[in-house]
Design a protein around this motif. Structure first.
Motif, short mmCIF file in Angstrom:
data_model
loop_
_atom_site.label_atom_id
_atom_site.label_comp_id
_atom_site.label_asym_id
_atom_site.label_seq_id
_atom_site.Cartn_x
_atom_site.Cartn_y
_atom_site.Cartn_z
N TYR A 46 0.81 -1.21 0.00
CA TYR A 46 0.00 0.00 0.00
C TYR A 46 0.85 1.27 0.00
CZ TYR A 46 -4.31 -2.58 0.94
OH TYR A 46 -5.40 -3.41 0.83
N GLU A 47 0.36 2.26 -0.73
CA GLU A 47 0.98 3.58 -0.73
C GLU A 47 -0.04 4.59 -1.23
OE1 GLU A 47 3.77 4.35 -4.14
OE2 GLU A 47 3.63 2.16 -4.34
N GLU A 48 0.22 5.87 -0.99
CA GLU A 48 -0.67 6.90 -1.51
C GLU A 48 -0.47 7.02 -3.02
OE1 GLU A 48 -0.34 10.63 0.44
OE2 GLU A 48 -1.56 10.00 2.13
N VAL A 49 -1.58 7.05 -3.74
CA VAL A 49 -1.51 7.08 -5.21
C VAL A 49 -2.34 8.25 -5.73
CG1 VAL A 49 -2.18 5.86 -7.32
CG2 VAL A 49 -1.11 4.61 -5.44
N HIS A 50 -1.78 9.01 -6.65
CA HIS A 50 -2.50 10.09 -7.32
C HIS A 50 -3.31 9.44 -8.44
CE1 HIS A 50 -3.33 13.55 -9.86
NE2 HIS A 50 -2.92 14.35 -8.88
N ILE A 51 -4.64 9.43 -8.29
CA ILE A 51 -5.50 8.71 -9.23
C ILE A 51 -5.33 9.20 -10.66
CG2 ILE A 51 -7.88 8.11 -9.81
CD1 ILE A 51 -8.62 8.43 -6.93
N GLY A 52 -5.32 10.53 -10.85
CA GLY A 52 -5.22 11.08 -12.19
C GLY A 52 -3.96 10.64 -12.91
N GLU A 105 -11.46 -7.18 -4.41
CA GLU A 105 -11.79 -7.75 -3.09
C GLU A 105 -10.59 -7.62 -2.14
OE1 GLU A 105 -12.93 -11.70 -4.08
OE2 GLU A 105 -14.97 -11.14 -4.70
N LEU A 106 -9.38 -7.85 -2.65
CA LEU A 106 -8.18 -7.72 -1.82
C LEU A 106 -7.99 -6.28 -1.36
CD1 LEU A 106 -5.61 -9.98 -3.73
CD2 LEU A 106 -6.82 -10.49 -1.61
N HIS A 107 -8.48 -5.34 -2.14
CA HIS A 107 -8.42 -3.92 -1.76
C HIS A 107 -9.65 -3.50 -0.93
CE1 HIS A 107 -5.26 -3.39 -4.88
NE2 HIS A 107 -4.91 -2.36 -4.14
N HIS A 108 -10.49 -4.47 -0.57
CA HIS A 108 -11.72 -4.20 0.18
C HIS A 108 -12.65 -3.28 -0.61
CE1 HIS A 108 -10.05 -6.16 3.79
NE2 HIS A 108 -8.91 -5.62 3.38
N ASN A 145 2.74 -3.45 5.20
CA ASN A 145 3.94 -4.01 4.61
C ASN A 145 3.89 -5.53 4.47
OD1 ASN A 145 5.28 -1.50 4.41
ND2 ASN A 145 5.79 -1.59 6.58
N GLU A 146 3.00 -6.18 5.20
CA GLU A 146 2.97 -7.64 5.16
C GLU A 146 1.59 -8.18 4.81
OE1 GLU A 146 6.37 -8.14 8.66
OE2 GLU A 146 4.47 -9.25 8.77
N TYR A 147 0.72 -7.32 4.32
CA TYR A 147 -0.65 -7.76 3.98
C TYR A 147 -0.59 -8.78 2.87
CZ TYR A 147 -5.44 -7.53 2.33
OH TYR A 147 -6.72 -7.84 1.94
N VAL A 168 -5.19 5.27 -0.94
CA VAL A 168 -4.17 4.33 -0.50
C VAL A 168 -4.47 2.96 -1.10
CG1 VAL A 168 -3.04 3.24 1.46
CG2 VAL A 168 -3.80 5.62 1.63
N VAL A 169 -3.62 2.54 -2.04
CA VAL A 169 -3.78 1.26 -2.71
C VAL A 169 -2.40 0.71 -3.06
CG1 VAL A 169 -6.05 1.67 -3.78
CG2 VAL A 169 -3.98 2.47 -4.93
N ASP A 170 -2.37 -0.49 -3.58
CA ASP A 170 -1.16 -1.02 -4.20
C ASP A 170 -1.08 -0.38 -5.58
OD1 ASP A 170 0.43 -2.74 -5.99
OD2 ASP A 170 0.59 -4.07 -4.26
N ARG A 171 -0.11 0.47 -5.82
CA ARG A 171 -0.05 1.26 -7.05
C ARG A 171 -0.03 0.37 -8.30
NH1 ARG A 171 3.81 3.17 -10.48
NH2 ARG A 171 5.45 2.16 -9.27
N LEU A 172 0.83 -0.64 -8.32
CA LEU A 172 0.93 -1.50 -9.49
C LEU A 172 -0.35 -2.28 -9.73
CD1 LEU A 172 4.60 -2.84 -9.20
CD2 LEU A 172 3.72 -1.04 -10.68
N ARG A 173 -0.98 -2.75 -8.64
CA ARG A 173 -2.22 -3.51 -8.79
C ARG A 173 -3.37 -2.59 -9.20
NH1 ARG A 173 -0.51 -8.45 -9.82
NH2 ARG A 173 0.99 -9.14 -8.27
#
Length: 216
Positions: free
Chosen positions: A48-54, A179-182, A212-214, A87-92
Motif C-alpha cells: 500500500y501507498e498513496e496514489v495520485h489517481i489522475g 476484493e483484496l483492496h476491500h 507491509n505484510e498484507y 491508498v492502494v497497491d499502485r501497481l495492482r
C-alpha cells in the motif's frame, strides 16, 4: 538458402515482430494465470501507498492509446484536478484499470468511445471512498453474459474468444484484486448498447492491516 532473400528484407522484420508479439502475449497469459492463482490462494502481497489517481489513470491511457487509435476509438476523461490521493497497491491499481480499460477498447467498434470518470465520496468533507467509472459504446453484455465473464476463462462465448483475443481472465482477476483492496466492481451493460464498469475503492484500507505484510 535464405527463403526471403537478404537478411534486411522486410519479411524478416515482420516475422521477428510476430514472434515477439506472440511471446509477449504468452507471457501476459502466464502472468494472468499466476496472479489469479496467487489471489485465490491468498498469497498475493499488496504494497500500500498513496496514489495520485489522475496520474495513474493517465499512465494507463498512455499504454492503451496506440491500440485505441488503431481501432479509431476516442478515450476521454473526467477527473477532478484537486482530487485527493487514495491508498492502494499502485501497481495492482494500474493493473485493475488496465484490465477494464483494455476490455472497453477491445470490445468497442471503430468510431466508438471510451470514457473514464473519477469521483470522491465522503461525509462532512472527509473522503471515504473513490469511484472509477469506465464506460464504452461497445458490444455490451446481458446479465447472464456478465455472470459468465466473471468465471475464470469465461469470455462470453467461444466466438468472442476467436474474434477478440484474450485469456478470459481479466474480469475474474480484477474482481479478486478489488476484493483484496476491500473494494467492489459493478457492471451495468446491455447488448449492443455498451458497458459501464464502476470500481469502488475505500480511501484507505481498514484499520489494523499491516500494510507491509498484507497477504490478502
Amino acid at each position: 538458402n535464405q527463403l526471403f532473400g537478404p537478411l534486411g528484407d522486410n519479411k524478416y522484420l515482420e516475422y521477428a515482430k510476430d514472434i515477439n508479439d506472440s511471446g509477449v502475449h504468452l507471457l501476459d497469459i502466464i502472468n494472468d494465470i499466476l496472479d489469479l492463482s496467487k489471489a485465490e490462494a491468498g498469497k498475493l502481497v499488496l504494497n500500500y501507498e498513496e496514489v495520485h489517481i489522475g496520474k495513474a489513470i493517465n499512465k494507463c491511457i498512455t499504454i492503451i492509446t496506440e491500440r485505441a487509435q488503431r481501432g479509431g476509438i476516442s478515450v476521454t476523461t473526467d477527473i477532478p484536478k484537486m482530487i485527493p490521493a487514495l491508498v492502494v497497491d499502485r501497481l495492482r491499481f494500474i493493473q485493475i484499470i488496465l484490465n477494464i480499460l483494455s476490455n472497453a477498447v477491445k470490445f468497442t467498434h471503430e468510431d466508438g468511445k471510451v470514457h473514464i470518470a473519477v469521483r470522491a465520496k465522503g461525509i462532512n468533507g472527509e473522503v471515504n471512498e473513490f469511484m472509477v467509472m469506465i464506460g464504452d459504446t461497445g458490444i455490451g453484455m446481458s446479465k447472464e453474459d456478465i455472470q459468465h465473464a466473471f468465471q475464470s476463462f469465461g469470455q462470453v462465448d467461444s466466438g468472442l474468444n476467436r474474434k477478440y483475443e484474450g485469456t478470459g481472465l481479466g474480469l475474474p482477476l480484477t474482481k479478486k484484486l478489488m476484493e483484496l483492496h476491500h473494494g467492489s466492481i459493478d457492471i451495468d451493460s446491455e447488448p449492443s448498447k455498451g458497458t459501464l464498469v464502476t470500481l469502488t475503492f475505500p480511501a484507505v484500507p481498514p484499520e489494523g492491516i499491516d500494510y507491509n505484510e498484507y497477504d490478502g
